[in-house]
Scaffold this motif. Structure first.
Motif, PDB file in Angstrom:
ATOM      1  N   ALA A 161       0.834  -1.203   0.000  1.00 52.79           N
ATOM      2  CA  ALA A 161       0.000   0.000   0.000  1.00 52.79           C
ATOM      3  C   ALA A 161       0.867   1.252   0.000  1.00 52.79           C
ATOM      4  N   TYR A 162       1.901   1.254   0.834  1.00 49.10           N
ATOM      5  CA  TYR A 162       2.809   2.409   0.893  1.00 49.10           C
ATOM      6  C   TYR A 162       3.481   2.632  -0.461  1.00 49.10           C
ATOM      7  N   ASP A 163       4.042   1.561  -1.040  1.00 46.54           N
ATOM      8  CA  ASP A 163       4.750   1.692  -2.317  1.00 46.54           C
ATOM      9  C   ASP A 163       3.810   2.164  -3.422  1.00 46.54           C
ATOM     10  N   SER A 164       2.568   1.658  -3.410  1.00 53.09           N
ATOM     11  CA  SER A 164       1.608   2.068  -4.436  1.00 53.09           C
ATOM     12  C   SER A 164       1.295   3.554  -4.348  1.00 53.09           C
ATOM     13  N   SER A 165       1.314   4.093  -3.137  1.00 58.24           N
ATOM     14  CA  SER A 165       1.007   5.511  -2.964  1.00 58.24           C
ATOM     15  C   SER A 165       2.123   6.412  -3.465  1.00 58.24           C
ATOM     16  N   THR A 166       3.324   5.877  -3.583  1.00 55.22           N
ATOM     17  CA  THR A 166       4.471   6.684  -4.022  1.00 55.22           C
ATOM     18  C   THR A 166       4.854   6.418  -5.476  1.00 55.22           C
ATOM     19  N   GLN A 167       4.284   5.394  -6.073  1.00 55.66           N
ATOM     20  CA  GLN A 167       4.618   5.028  -7.450  1.00 55.66           C
ATOM     21  C   GLN A 167       3.417   5.305  -8.345  1.00 55.66           C
ATOM     22  N   LEU A 168       3.401   6.475  -8.945  1.00 54.44           N
ATOM     23  CA  LEU A 168       2.253   6.892  -9.741  1.00 54.44           C
ATOM     24  C   LEU A 168       2.266   6.250 -11.123  1.00 54.44           C
ATOM     25  N   ALA A 169       1.074   6.131 -11.687  1.00 57.45           N
ATOM     26  CA  ALA A 169       0.938   5.631 -13.054  1.00 57.45           C
ATOM     27  C   ALA A 169       1.637   6.592 -14.018  1.00 57.45           C
ATOM     28  N   ASP A 170       2.085   6.066 -15.147  1.00 60.03           N
ATOM     29  CA  ASP A 170       2.819   6.893 -16.121  1.00 60.03           C
ATOM     30  C   ASP A 170       1.997   8.098 -16.569  1.00 60.03           C
ATOM     31  N   VAL A 171       0.687   7.913 -16.748  1.00 60.44           N
ATOM     32  CA  VAL A 171      -0.156   9.023 -17.192  1.00 60.44           C
ATOM     33  C   VAL A 171      -0.171  10.132 -16.138  1.00 60.44           C
ATOM     34  N   TRP A 180      -7.779   1.948  -7.844  1.00 59.31           N
ATOM     35  CA  TRP A 180      -7.797   0.498  -7.992  1.00 59.31           C
ATOM     36  C   TRP A 180      -8.593   0.009  -9.207  1.00 59.31           C
ATOM     37  N   SER A 181      -7.997  -0.961  -9.915  1.00 55.82           N
ATOM     38  CA  SER A 181      -8.722  -1.736 -10.922  1.00 55.82           C
ATOM     39  C   SER A 181      -8.270  -3.179 -10.811  1.00 55.82           C
ATOM     40  N   THR A 182      -9.111  -4.098 -11.233  1.00 57.82           N
ATOM     41  CA  THR A 182      -8.758  -5.519 -11.170  1.00 57.82           C
ATOM     42  C   THR A 182      -7.566  -5.831 -12.058  1.00 57.82           C
ATOM     43  N   GLU A 183      -7.500  -5.171 -13.206  1.00 57.05           N
ATOM     44  CA  GLU A 183      -6.458  -5.473 -14.183  1.00 57.05           C
ATOM     45  C   GLU A 183      -5.083  -4.964 -13.777  1.00 57.05           C
ATOM     46  N   ARG A 184      -5.017  -3.767 -13.187  1.00 56.60           N
ATOM     47  CA  ARG A 184      -3.725  -3.118 -12.951  1.00 56.60           C
ATOM     48  C   ARG A 184      -3.476  -2.766 -11.482  1.00 56.60           C
ATOM     49  N   GLY A 185      -4.316  -3.263 -10.581  1.00 57.81           N
ATOM     50  CA  GLY A 185      -4.122  -2.914  -9.182  1.00 57.81           C
ATOM     51  C   GLY A 185      -4.256  -1.413  -8.985  1.00 57.81           C
ATOM     52  N   PHE A 186      -3.248  -0.817  -8.306  1.00 55.35           N
ATOM     53  CA  PHE A 186      -3.267   0.626  -8.059  1.00 55.35           C
ATOM     54  C   PHE A 186      -2.521   1.421  -9.130  1.00 55.35           C
ATOM     55  N   ASP A 187      -2.063   0.740 -10.184  1.00 60.43           N
ATOM     56  CA  ASP A 187      -1.285   1.405 -11.223  1.00 60.43           C
ATOM     57  C   ASP A 187      -2.207   2.084 -12.233  1.00 60.43           C
ATOM     58  N   ASN A 188      -3.001   3.014 -11.720  1.00 61.29           N
ATOM     59  CA  ASN A 188      -3.955   3.767 -12.538  1.00 61.29           C
ATOM     60  C   ASN A 188      -4.053   5.186 -12.008  1.00 61.29           C
ATOM     61  N   PRO A 189      -4.525   6.111 -12.834  1.00 60.84           N
ATOM     62  CA  PRO A 189      -4.928   7.414 -12.288  1.00 60.84           C
ATOM     63  C   PRO A 189      -6.222   7.230 -11.507  1.00 60.84           C
TER      64      PRO A 189
END
Length: 407
Positions: free
Chosen positions: A331-341, A360-369
């Motif tokens: 959760a911590y890492d996801s908050s600091t690693q933003l999606a490329d967009v 959050w999305s099922t396909e990409r986890g937290f790697d979304n705007p």
């Protein structure tokens, strides 16, 4: 202390700006945290339609209230944590479910334990409660006064708007009971913080007018409903741009402050946006569950069953050890690693990708705007267009004053 932004079973944790700063402080591995969200109850006395909490069935596997064993273990771990790291201040926010389902006698006993920890360590332990206020009576209000506990209450607006979503288990609105709780607080000399969850189909002018002109509260927050990319929520841009215009044109000069708008303005002018809703920064919340589990940000339960489950517990681990738990770390890492967009967006520093749960999305986890990305861009653009001329005029006036002083 005012605990604004969220209440039990509301979309956010209910944090003061200080608590929000504590959870969004730039950090490295080993950063010592000084904030814990304490779940005094895992159940609630109402059934809000937008509640994130019960979207994770794991909640029902937890004890209804914080157990005696966990309470004792947490106090021991807290004192060890404060002593080991030489902390001079710490913040606890009591949350739920509905935290006031926790018995009064036990709540008082817990505060006495915390007072003794303060005496032994010299560390100030600030405390807040996030509540729907329905259970507040004279005795609860007196307890809050005695132990200097800040209160945040959820009120979504006038009765018709509030009662559309904040309902009891019979489907009846809860507005009148909430206002009665606020009255008990005010009779005791407590001015609560306040959070409203917006319904994008309603008029934001009605909310701000009700809160300021009828309730007499001038510092509060209005948040979008929590949602993920699975939910397809309605856009919020129209709502928040009108909210900004009404505030900017009529209420700002009266000293009215709305937390999310403040954070957006701060981000746009290059300052740190202290908000859990918007703004660039890591999410470092540690949540204590009623069974002693130490988990990440509680709103992540919106993702679904077991989404915040960890192997860390105050019964077996030091508080700081949760930082090494894989689920908390993720959760911590996801908050600091933003999606490329997000990294390529002109509003990256001000927006920070939006609330972590809303990515959050099922396909990409937290790697979304954020699921509200389009709306946030519209809102940021609108606010900048409104405040930019004011900023230019302020700079020009400052330059004239500087020139006059030099002459």
């Amino acid at each position: 202390m005012q605990v604004a932004q969220g209440s039990s079973a509301a979309p956010s944790t209910g944090l003061t700006s200080a608590a929000a700063a504590a959870m969004r402080t730039p950090a490295q591995d080993g950063h010592v945290f000084s904030f814990v969200l304490v779940k005094l109850a895992s159940r609630c006395n109402i059934a809000c339609t937008y509640c994130y909490w019960f979207r994770d069935a794991d909640v029902y596997k937890k004890p209804a209230v914080l157990t005696d064993e966990v309470e004792d273990a947490f106090c021991q771990r807290l004192e060890e944590h404060i002593t080991q790291h030489g902390l001079t201040s710490f913040m606890l926010v009591f949350h739920g479910g509905e935290p006031l389902l926790f018995p009064k006698r036990r709540f008082v006993a817990l505060q006495e334990k915390l007072n003794k920890i303060e005496e032994r360590t010299g560390c100030l332990i600030e405390r807040g409660v996030c509540t729907n206020a329905i259970l507040i009576d004279k005795e609860w209000a007196e307890i809050f006064v005695e132990y200097e506990i800040g209160i945040s209450v959820s009120v979504d607006g006038p009765p018709d708007i509030h009662d559309a979503n904040r309902i009891d288990f019979k489907g009846k609105g809860t507005h009148a009971e909430t206002i009665r709780g606020i009255e008990f607080l005010r009779e005791a000399g407590i001015e609560p913080g306040l959070i409203s969850v917006c319904n994008p189909a309603t008029d934001p002018e009605r909310i701000i007018s009700y809160v300021v002109d009828e309730l007499g509260i001038t510092q509060f927050d209005i948040l979008p409903p929590d949602a993920t990319h699975l939910d397809n929520p309605p856009e919020i841009g129209t709502y928040f741009t009108k909210l900004f215009d009404v505030w900017f044109d009529r209420y700002a000069e009266r000293g009215v402050r709305i937390g999310t708008l403040d954070a957006m303005i701060q981000g746009l002018v290059g300052q740190a946006a202290v908000s859990e809703t918007i703004g660039l920064g890591p999410t470092e919340v540690v949540t204590l569950m009623t069974d002693g589990s130490l988990e990440p940000l509680d709103v992540l339960r919106i993702v679904g069953d077991g989404s915040t489950r960890t192997d860390s517990s105050v019964l077996t681990n030091a508080l700081q050890a949760v930082q090494q738990d894989p689920r908390w770390r993720a959760a911590y890492d996801s908050s600091t690693q933003l999606a490329d967009v997000c990294k390529a967006c002109e509003f990256m520093d001000a927006c920070g990708g939006g609330h972590l749960a809303q990515r959050w999305s099922t396909e990409r986890g937290f790697d979304n705007p954020s699921v509200y990305c389009g709306s946030w861009k519209h809102i940021f653009t609108h606010i900048w267009d409104r405040i930019a001329p004011t900023l230019v005029m302020s700079l020009q006036e400052a330059e004239k004053a500087k020139a006059g002083a030099a002459a």
